[in-house]
Structures are given as C-alpha cells and as structure tokens.
Design a protein around this motif. Structure first.
Motif, PDB file in Angstrom:
ATOM      1  N   GLN A   1       0.840  -1.187   0.000  1.00 60.47           N
ATOM      2  CA  GLN A   1       0.000   0.000   0.000  1.00 60.47           C
ATOM      3  C   GLN A   1       0.880   1.244   0.000  1.00 60.47           C
ATOM      4  O   GLN A   1       1.807   1.353   0.796  1.00 60.47           O
ATOM      5  N   SER A   2       0.596   2.141  -0.897  1.00 61.56           N
ATOM      6  CA  SER A   2       1.373   3.385  -0.960  1.00 61.56           C
ATOM      7  C   SER A   2       0.531   4.457  -1.641  1.00 61.56           C
ATOM      8  O   SER A   2      -0.291   4.162  -2.508  1.00 61.56           O
ATOM      9  N   GLY A   3       0.747   5.697  -1.241  1.00 61.77           N
ATOM     10  CA  GLY A   3      -0.007   6.786  -1.836  1.00 61.77           C
ATOM     11  C   GLY A   3       0.350   8.117  -1.206  1.00 61.77           C
ATOM     12  O   GLY A   3       1.061   8.172  -0.206  1.00 61.77           O
ATOM     13  N   PHE A   4      -0.122   9.186  -1.811  1.00 59.39           N
ATOM     14  CA  PHE A   4       0.080  10.519  -1.268  1.00 59.39           C
ATOM     15  C   PHE A   4      -0.980  11.451  -1.853  1.00 59.39           C
ATOM     16  O   PHE A   4      -1.622  11.121  -2.859  1.00 59.39           O
ATOM     17  N   VAL A   5      -1.158  12.588  -1.244  1.00 58.42           N
ATOM     18  CA  VAL A   5      -2.113  13.585  -1.743  1.00 58.42           C
ATOM     19  C   VAL A   5      -1.469  14.301  -2.926  1.00 58.42           C
ATOM     20  O   VAL A   5      -0.424  14.937  -2.782  1.00 58.42           O
ATOM     21  N   ILE A   6      -2.075  14.209  -4.082  1.00 56.57           N
ATOM     22  CA  ILE A   6      -1.418  14.676  -5.300  1.00 56.57           C
ATOM     23  C   ILE A   6      -1.389  16.194  -5.433  1.00 56.57           C
ATOM     24  O   ILE A   6      -0.535  16.752  -6.110  1.00 56.57           O
ATOM     25  N   GLY A   7      -2.330  16.908  -4.797  1.00 58.58           N
ATOM     26  CA  GLY A   7      -2.261  18.366  -4.801  1.00 58.58           C
ATOM     27  C   GLY A   7      -2.749  18.995  -6.092  1.00 58.58           C
ATOM     28  O   GLY A   7      -3.858  18.717  -6.548  1.00 58.58           O
TER      29      GLY A   7
ATOM     30  N   ILE B   1       5.231  -2.956  -6.247  1.00 57.28           N
ATOM     31  CA  ILE B   1       5.625  -3.982  -7.213  1.00 57.28           C
ATOM     32  C   ILE B   1       7.004  -4.541  -6.858  1.00 57.28           C
ATOM     33  O   ILE B   1       7.228  -5.751  -6.823  1.00 57.28           O
ATOM     34  N   ASN B   2       7.950  -3.648  -6.579  1.00 54.34           N
ATOM     35  CA  ASN B   2       9.295  -4.115  -6.235  1.00 54.34           C
ATOM     36  C   ASN B   2       9.307  -4.835  -4.894  1.00 54.34           C
ATOM     37  O   ASN B   2      10.091  -5.769  -4.690  1.00 54.34           O
ATOM     38  N   GLY B   3       8.444  -4.415  -3.956  1.00 54.93           N
ATOM     39  CA  GLY B   3       8.355  -5.132  -2.684  1.00 54.93           C
ATOM     40  C   GLY B   3       7.975  -6.585  -2.902  1.00 54.93           C
ATOM     41  O   GLY B   3       8.537  -7.499  -2.277  1.00 54.93           O
ATOM     42  N   ALA B   4       7.010  -6.812  -3.800  1.00 57.21           N
ATOM     43  CA  ALA B   4       6.610  -8.178  -4.123  1.00 57.21           C
ATOM     44  C   ALA B   4       7.741  -8.944  -4.798  1.00 57.21           C
ATOM     45  O   ALA B   4       7.961 -10.131  -4.539  1.00 57.21           O
ATOM     46  N   ARG B   5       8.478  -8.274  -5.648  1.00 58.88           N
ATOM     47  CA  ARG B   5       9.603  -8.925  -6.336  1.00 58.88           C
ATOM     48  C   ARG B   5      10.707  -9.300  -5.363  1.00 58.88           C
ATOM     49  O   ARG B   5      11.333 -10.351  -5.480  1.00 58.88           O
ATOM     50  N   TYR B   6      10.957  -8.431  -4.395  1.00 60.03           N
ATOM     51  CA  TYR B   6      12.016  -8.694  -3.421  1.00 60.03           C
ATOM     52  C   TYR B   6      11.776  -9.986  -2.649  1.00 60.03           C
ATOM     53  O   TYR B   6      12.717 -10.707  -2.312  1.00 60.03           O
ATOM     54  N   VAL B   7      10.509 -10.251  -2.311  1.00 59.88           N
ATOM     55  CA  VAL B   7      10.225 -11.450  -1.512  1.00 59.88           C
ATOM     56  C   VAL B   7       9.797 -12.639  -2.363  1.00 59.88           C
ATOM     57  O   VAL B   7       9.466 -13.699  -1.839  1.00 59.88           O
ATOM     58  N   ARG B   8       9.813 -12.457  -3.704  1.00 53.58           N
ATOM     59  CA  ARG B   8       9.524 -13.545  -4.640  1.00 53.58           C
ATOM     60  C   ARG B   8       8.187 -14.219  -4.354  1.00 53.58           C
ATOM     61  O   ARG B   8       8.117 -15.412  -4.034  1.00 53.58           O
ATOM     62  N   VAL B   9       7.113 -13.439  -4.456  1.00 53.21           N
ATOM     63  CA  VAL B   9       5.785 -14.005  -4.242  1.00 53.21           C
ATOM     64  C   VAL B   9       5.462 -14.936  -5.401  1.00 53.21           C
ATOM     65  O   VAL B   9       5.341 -14.523  -6.551  1.00 53.21           O
ATOM     66  N   LYS B  10       5.330 -16.225  -5.116  1.00 55.24           N
ATOM     67  CA  LYS B  10       5.226 -17.254  -6.141  1.00 55.24           C
ATOM     68  C   LYS B  10       3.981 -17.105  -7.002  1.00 55.24           C
ATOM     69  O   LYS B  10       4.005 -17.318  -8.209  1.00 55.24           O
ATOM     70  N   THR B  11       2.862 -16.731  -6.396  1.00 55.64           N
ATOM     71  CA  THR B  11       1.621 -16.634  -7.155  1.00 55.64           C
ATOM     72  C   THR B  11       1.648 -15.511  -8.186  1.00 55.64           C
ATOM     73  O   THR B  11       0.915 -15.542  -9.153  1.00 55.64           O
ATOM     74  N   LEU B  12       2.544 -14.537  -7.994  1.00 54.64           N
ATOM     75  CA  LEU B  12       2.642 -13.427  -8.922  1.00 54.64           C
ATOM     76  C   LEU B  12       3.792 -13.585  -9.912  1.00 54.64           C
ATOM     77  O   LEU B  12       3.670 -13.255 -11.077  1.00 54.64           O
ATOM     78  N   PHE B  13       4.896 -14.123  -9.437  1.00 51.97           N
ATOM     79  CA  PHE B  13       6.097 -14.119 -10.247  1.00 51.97           C
ATOM     80  C   PHE B  13       6.690 -15.498 -10.485  1.00 51.97           C
ATOM     81  O   PHE B  13       7.804 -15.626 -10.925  1.00 51.97           O
TER      82      PHE B  13
END
Length: 236
Positions: free
Chosen positions: A192-198, A223-235
C-alpha cells in the motif's frame, strides 16, 4: 525524505559502481568508509520541486557535486545560478543541451523530468557522451527501457536509475532474509502506498507526460516489494 536518503547514500555506486547492483547485500555489510575518491560532477535536468530537493541534498554529498543545470525556464536557471554558484557555460535548455558533449565540467546528467520524457532525454544525454542518472520509472514501458540501456551501452556510459530502495539497509536485510529461507515460500504480498497529489494541473495527471497513472509513479514501490520477496503466485 532524509535529504533523498543522503542523495541515494551519497550516490552509493557513483558512476563507476553500477556493477555491484547484482549483489546489493554488499552495500551495507560493513560500515561505510570515508570516501576519498573523485567527485562526480552532475548537471540536473528538470528544476522542479524534486530537482530542488536533490540539489539541496547534494550540498552535503561527498561523492557528487552540482555543476550544471538544464531547464526550459530561464528564470529557474538564473535562480539556480545564484543559489548554487553555477557558471553560465554550464547552463542549458532542452533545445541545446546536446552541446554538453564538449563540456568537460560535466560528468553526468540527472534526468528529473516527467516520466514520458525520460527515454528520449536519456538517449540524447548518452549520445552526448555523459553518464545518466534517471529518475524512476525508467521509462513508460519495457521497450523504452531497453532503448535506454542500448543507447548507454553504445555510448559506453553508465545508466543509474534513481530508485533508492535498492540501497536501503532494511530492504537489503529483507532480501537477505528471503534468500536465507526465513519466510518459507511467500504466497501473498500486500503493498500500500499513496500521497495527496495536490495541484490538479500538474504533469502527473497529464497522460502523455506521466505515461500512466499511480502505478507509474508510487506504485512501483509495491511492485518491487513483491519482487524482493519472490511471491510465487505473482512471479512464479
């Protein structure tokens, strides 16, 4: 943002250390020794809010120094000249910056422009014989990214993408934990990530300049967080 994480840990790999990216755990395996090598002389392309933050961070950087600017706004160039002591001969606009090829004061150009401009500007900088630091995302698709890599290889210059998480101690530690099998086989990852775009008129809301929506901006962290931990169902 802690001065852009000390300007990406003082340009952690500079223009000559890109080869260690394949083994990021080396970066923080031992205390960082005081740097006594040569200074990377950088021109910043794109003098917006983020460019200003990078310039401020570089004031304390021991491995890189701001020596030039590239902007389409003359008033910004004048302001930066006064603030950072940049000589007129190191100032360019988007039409004439190919002339940096003959400027021995500049080693590298940090491209901090809207996403949709990264590819072509990186290629132009490479053809001018200068190393390239390009803000994330690298390009708006894989084809652009490959063109950028090919151009830099052809010009025999380095290409570094300004994605600081590769160098963060906690990120490096999590990658090592995954390699050591401490997580088992991850099956699910939630980012989860986000910010107020203004400002609603800013370039991030311009499809041509942004190259996409939130995923092209802040979504890459998840996306990179998922890649770092090698989520099998995604990658797989």
């Amino acid at each position: 943002m802690s001065s852009r994480r000390k300007f990406i840990e003082n340009i952690a790999v500079s223009s000559i250390g890109v080869s260690i990216l394949g083994n990021p755990t080396r970066l923080f395996a031992s205390p960082i020794k005081e740097y006594d090598g040569s200074m990377l002389r950088v021109a910043i392309m794109g003098l917006g809010s983020y460019g200003n933050r990078v310039a401020e961070a570089m004031l304390d950087c021991k491995k890189a120094k701001l020596v030039g600017v590239i902007s389409g706004t003359p008033s910004k160039i004048t302001d930066w000249q006064a603030k950072y002591g940049i000589p007129k001969k190191n100032c360019y606009n988007y039409d004439n910056f190919d002339a940096i090829k003959s400027n021995d004061d500049i080693d590298a150009v940090y491209v901090i422009t809207p996403n949709g401009l990264h590819c072509e500007q990186t290629i132009r900088v490479a053809k001018a014989g200068k190393h390239v630091i390009c803000e994330k995302p690298m390009g708006i698709n894989a084809e652009e990214g490959q063109r950028m890599v090919d151009a830099c290889k052809a010009a025999n210059v380095k290409l570094l993408i300004g994605y600081r998480m590769h160098f963060e101690p906690k990120t490096v530690h999590v990658i090592q934990m995954r390699k050591d099998g401490e997580f088992g086989q991850p099956k699910f990852f939630q980012g989860q990530s986000g910010f107020v775009i203004g400002d609603p008129t800013q370039w991030r809301l311009n499809k041509e300049l942004a190259g996409g929506g939130a995923m092209m901006d802040i979504g890459i962290y998840s996306i990179n967080g998922a890649r770092y931990v090698r989520v099998k169902t995604l990658f797989g």
